[in-house]
Design a protein around this motif. Structure first.
Motif, PDB file in Angstrom:
ATOM      1  N   PHE A  95       0.814  -1.218   0.000  1.00 44.71           N
ATOM      2  CA  PHE A  95       0.000   0.000   0.000  1.00 44.71           C
ATOM      3  C   PHE A  95       0.846   1.265   0.000  1.00 44.71           C
ATOM      4  O   PHE A  95       1.849   1.358   0.703  1.00 44.71           O
ATOM      5  CB  PHE A  95      -0.917   0.037   1.223  1.00 44.71           C
ATOM      6  CG  PHE A  95      -2.153  -0.804   1.078  1.00 44.71           C
ATOM      7  CD1 PHE A  95      -2.084  -2.182   1.215  1.00 44.71           C
ATOM      8  CD2 PHE A  95      -3.376  -0.221   0.800  1.00 44.71           C
ATOM      9  CE1 PHE A  95      -3.220  -2.967   1.071  1.00 44.71           C
ATOM     10  CE2 PHE A  95      -4.517  -0.987   0.656  1.00 44.71           C
ATOM     11  CZ  PHE A  95      -4.435  -2.367   0.793  1.00 44.71           C
ATOM     12  N   ALA A  96       0.397   2.239  -0.789  1.00 43.54           N
ATOM     13  CA  ALA A  96       0.902   3.598  -0.654  1.00 43.54           C
ATOM     14  C   ALA A  96       0.246   4.239   0.572  1.00 43.54           C
ATOM     15  O   ALA A  96      -0.858   3.858   0.972  1.00 43.54           O
ATOM     16  CB  ALA A  96       0.557   4.405  -1.899  1.00 43.54           C
ATOM     17  N   ILE A  97       0.955   5.185   1.157  1.00 43.54           N
ATOM     18  CA  ILE A  97       0.411   5.907   2.300  1.00 43.54           C
ATOM     19  C   ILE A  97       0.427   7.400   1.982  1.00 43.54           C
ATOM     20  O   ILE A  97       1.457   7.947   1.566  1.00 43.54           O
ATOM     21  CB  ILE A  97       1.211   5.660   3.579  1.00 43.54           C
ATOM     22  CG1 ILE A  97       1.265   4.157   3.899  1.00 43.54           C
ATOM     23  CG2 ILE A  97       0.600   6.445   4.747  1.00 43.54           C
ATOM     24  CD1 ILE A  97      -0.051   3.529   4.281  1.00 43.54           C
ATOM     25  N   ASN A 142       4.915   5.904  -2.227  1.00 40.81           N
ATOM     26  CA  ASN A 142       4.445   4.644  -2.794  1.00 40.81           C
ATOM     27  C   ASN A 142       4.825   3.480  -1.878  1.00 40.81           C
ATOM     28  O   ASN A 142       5.507   3.654  -0.877  1.00 40.81           O
ATOM     29  CB  ASN A 142       4.963   4.459  -4.214  1.00 40.81           C
ATOM     30  CG  ASN A 142       6.432   4.069  -4.258  1.00 40.81           C
ATOM     31  OD1 ASN A 142       7.202   4.387  -3.369  1.00 40.81           O
ATOM     32  ND2 ASN A 142       6.807   3.380  -5.321  1.00 40.81           N
ATOM     33  N   ASN A 143       4.408   2.281  -2.244  1.00 43.77           N
ATOM     34  CA  ASN A 143       4.553   1.155  -1.322  1.00 43.77           C
ATOM     35  C   ASN A 143       6.008   0.831  -1.019  1.00 43.77           C
ATOM     36  O   ASN A 143       6.344   0.431   0.098  1.00 43.77           O
ATOM     37  CB  ASN A 143       3.841  -0.083  -1.861  1.00 43.77           C
ATOM     38  CG  ASN A 143       4.435  -0.571  -3.168  1.00 43.77           C
ATOM     39  OD1 ASN A 143       4.762   0.214  -4.048  1.00 43.77           O
ATOM     40  ND2 ASN A 143       4.560  -1.881  -3.300  1.00 43.77           N
ATOM     41  N   ALA A 144       6.891   1.022  -1.999  1.00 44.31           N
ATOM     42  CA  ALA A 144       8.299   0.697  -1.794  1.00 44.31           C
ATOM     43  C   ALA A 144       9.088   1.863  -1.192  1.00 44.31           C
ATOM     44  O   ALA A 144      10.242   1.694  -0.802  1.00 44.31           O
ATOM     45  CB  ALA A 144       8.939   0.270  -3.111  1.00 44.31           C
ATOM     46  N   GLY A 145       8.483   3.025  -1.147  1.00 42.16           N
ATOM     47  CA  GLY A 145       9.157   4.177  -0.573  1.00 42.16           C
ATOM     48  C   GLY A 145      10.024   4.952  -1.536  1.00 42.16           C
ATOM     49  O   GLY A 145      10.702   5.906  -1.135  1.00 42.16           O
ATOM     50  N   TYR A 146      10.000   4.579  -2.815  1.00 38.09           N
ATOM     51  CA  TYR A 146      10.901   5.214  -3.774  1.00 38.09           C
ATOM     52  C   TYR A 146      10.295   6.446  -4.428  1.00 38.09           C
ATOM     53  O   TYR A 146      11.021   7.274  -4.967  1.00 38.09           O
ATOM     54  CB  TYR A 146      11.292   4.207  -4.863  1.00 38.09           C
ATOM     55  CG  TYR A 146      12.035   3.001  -4.351  1.00 38.09           C
ATOM     56  CD1 TYR A 146      11.794   1.736  -4.869  1.00 38.09           C
ATOM     57  CD2 TYR A 146      12.983   3.118  -3.334  1.00 38.09           C
ATOM     58  CE1 TYR A 146      12.479   0.625  -4.407  1.00 38.09           C
ATOM     59  CE2 TYR A 146      13.671   2.023  -2.865  1.00 38.09           C
ATOM     60  CZ  TYR A 146      13.424   0.773  -3.404  1.00 38.09           C
ATOM     61  OH  TYR A 146      14.097  -0.318  -2.940  1.00 38.09           O
TER      62      TYR A 146
END
Length: 119
Positions: A32-34, A52-56
């Protein structure tokens, strides 16, 4: 049970800083994106930032670029929003929320935390 538990709001003088936290449980955080949203009295809710979900990949609304920073730790299932150089117009209730992607509808919401910036 899905939970997004927020902390870190408060009262600060203009130019000060706060760090908002959004600790999550009960869903596949890594997928999940936050996003962070805010709503000031008498105003519509506004999207502030998203990761985004990976933080990138991160997004910021123009009014907070260069002042706010979003970050996440997937191992801790937590997202933070660092608020620097705060202005009175940043005063609002801030919510974190989870979505499959930053620019789609949000499924889960935190309880909200008040940020008040005095001039």
């Amino acid at each position: 049970e899905v939970q997004l538990v927020q902390s870190g709001g408060g009262l600060v003088q203009a130019g000060g800083s706060l760090r908002l936290s959004c600790a999550t449980s009960g869903f596949a955080f890594d997928d999940f994106a936050i996003g962070w949203f805010r709503q000031a009295p008498g105003k519509e809710r506004e999207g502030v930032s998203c990761v985004n979900n990976a933080g990138y990949t991160t997004y910021y609304t123009d009014s907070v670029k260069g002042r706010f920073t979003i970050s996440r730790d997937n191992a801790k299932k937590t997202v933070w929003l660092q608020l620097n150089s705060l202005k009175p117009e940043d005063t609002a209730v801030y919510h974190c929320a989870a979505a499959e992607a930053c620019l789609v509808g949000y499924d889960y919401w935190g309880q909200g935390t008040q940020v008040t910036v005095s001039s």
